[in-house]
Design an enzyme around this catalytic site. Structure first.
Site, PDB file in Angstrom:
ATOM      1  N   GLY A  27       0.835  -1.192   0.000  1.00 24.85           N
ATOM      2  CA  GLY A  27       0.000   0.000   0.000  1.00 24.85           C
ATOM      3  C   GLY A  27       0.871   1.243   0.000  1.00 24.85           C
ATOM      4  N   GLN A  83       3.207   9.992   1.105  1.00 20.32           N
ATOM      5  CA  GLN A  83       4.486   9.270   1.176  1.00 20.32           C
ATOM      6  C   GLN A  83       5.384   9.555  -0.031  1.00 20.32           C
ATOM      7  OE1 GLN A  83       2.470   5.304   2.090  1.00 20.32           O
ATOM      8  NE2 GLN A  83       4.427   5.102   3.156  1.00 20.32           N
ATOM      9  N   HIS A 112      -4.317   1.506   7.467  1.00 18.51           N
ATOM     10  CA  HIS A 112      -2.962   2.066   7.533  1.00 18.51           C
ATOM     11  C   HIS A 112      -2.808   3.221   6.531  1.00 18.51           C
ATOM     12  CE1 HIS A 112       1.567   1.513   7.904  1.00 18.51           C
ATOM     13  NE2 HIS A 112       1.461   2.242   6.801  1.00 18.51           N
ATOM     14  N   GLU A 113      -3.276   2.999   5.291  1.00 21.20           N
ATOM     15  CA  GLU A 113      -3.111   4.040   4.258  1.00 21.20           C
ATOM     16  C   GLU A 113      -3.999   5.251   4.537  1.00 21.20           C
ATOM     17  OE1 GLU A 113      -0.540   3.631   2.666  1.00 21.20           O
ATOM     18  OE2 GLU A 113      -0.366   1.482   2.987  1.00 21.20           O
ATOM     19  N   CYS A 123       5.866  -0.062   7.538  1.00 17.00           N
ATOM     20  CA  CYS A 123       5.524   1.039   6.637  1.00 17.00           C
ATOM     21  C   CYS A 123       6.737   1.374   5.778  1.00 17.00           C
ATOM     22  CB  CYS A 123       5.136   2.256   7.489  1.00 17.00           C
ATOM     23  SG  CYS A 123       4.746   3.722   6.529  1.00 17.00           S
ATOM     24  N   LEU A 124       6.502   1.653   4.502  1.00 11.85           N
ATOM     25  CA  LEU A 124       7.613   1.993   3.595  1.00 11.85           C
ATOM     26  C   LEU A 124       8.309   3.289   4.025  1.00 11.85           C
ATOM     27  CD1 LEU A 124       5.995   1.138   0.133  1.00 11.85           C
ATOM     28  CD2 LEU A 124       7.707  -0.203   1.390  1.00 11.85           C
ATOM     29  N   HIS A 166      -2.416   7.535   6.903  1.00 15.49           N
ATOM     30  CA  HIS A 166      -1.409   8.420   6.295  1.00 15.49           C
ATOM     31  C   HIS A 166      -2.034   9.738   5.846  1.00 15.49           C
ATOM     32  CE1 HIS A 166       2.427   6.352   6.122  1.00 15.49           C
ATOM     33  NE2 HIS A 166       1.880   5.244   5.645  1.00 15.49           N
TER      34      HIS A 166
HETATM   35 NI    NI Z   1       2.741   3.331   5.600  1.00 10.20          NI
END
Ligand code: NI
Length: 169
Positions: free
Chosen positions: A46, A51, A135-136, A93-94, A139
């Site tokens: 995701g 991000q 989660h997204e 998380c990225l 963000h």
């Molecule tokens: Ni994330």
């Protein structure tokens, strides 16, 4: 399509509340394609627009590597309209590379939004898809999974993470 730079904690854009998308135009389509390519190349399941440095309410989610039947999702202005149950599971998380933590989230959610053509979309999700969507969408509110850790765990994480960031300069 191009792979975009993924902003990493503590980049201030990750703390900002993203703005609703008001126009679905060619520029947005390019952003969406680039987000999909960036997510796949990371690889991740995701990605949210903040991000990649764009403070807009757009997310992409693709859990098909772990749950084959799930299609790639693009959601514009997504909103959680129903949440049920509680489940704790590990996530990362990225934007916070190298860290995972057990986070409690709703077990099932119903998410409403628009698809990339601007058509209304409603998704009922459980399992990994439910977790990824929550989660997204977090963000877009400027919330990272580390913000959902207990204060003690978060402080421990912060010290370790920032020390490591310094060490890799
Ligand atoms: Ni994330």
């Amino acid at each position: 399509m191009s792979v975009l730079l993924i902003r990493k904690y503590p980049d201030p854009i990750l703390k900002k509340k993203a703005l609703p998308v008001e126009e679905i135009d060619g520029e947005l389509q390019v952003l969406i394609d680039d987000m999909i390519e960036t997510m796949h190349s990371a690889p991740g399941i995701g990605l949210a627009a903040p991000q990649v440095g764009v403070s807009k309410r757009v997310i992409v989610v693709d859990v098909s590597s772990r749950e084959e039947s799930q299609p790639l999702l693009v959601l514009i202005n997504p909103e959680i309209v129903r949440a049920e149950g509680k489940v704790a599971s590990e996530e990362g998380c990225l934007s916070v590379p190298g860290y995972v933590s057990t986070i409690e989230r709703a077990e099932r959610v119903v998410v409403k939004g628009l698809d990339r053509e601007g058509r209304p979309l409603e998704i009922e999700a459980s399992g990994l898809l439910s977790r990824a969507l929550q989660h997204e969408i977090d963000h877009l509110e400027g919330v990272l999974f580390v913000d959902r850790m207990s204060p003690i765990k978060r402080e421990f994480f912060r010290k370790r993470y920032l020390r490591r960031q310094k060490a890799v300069v």
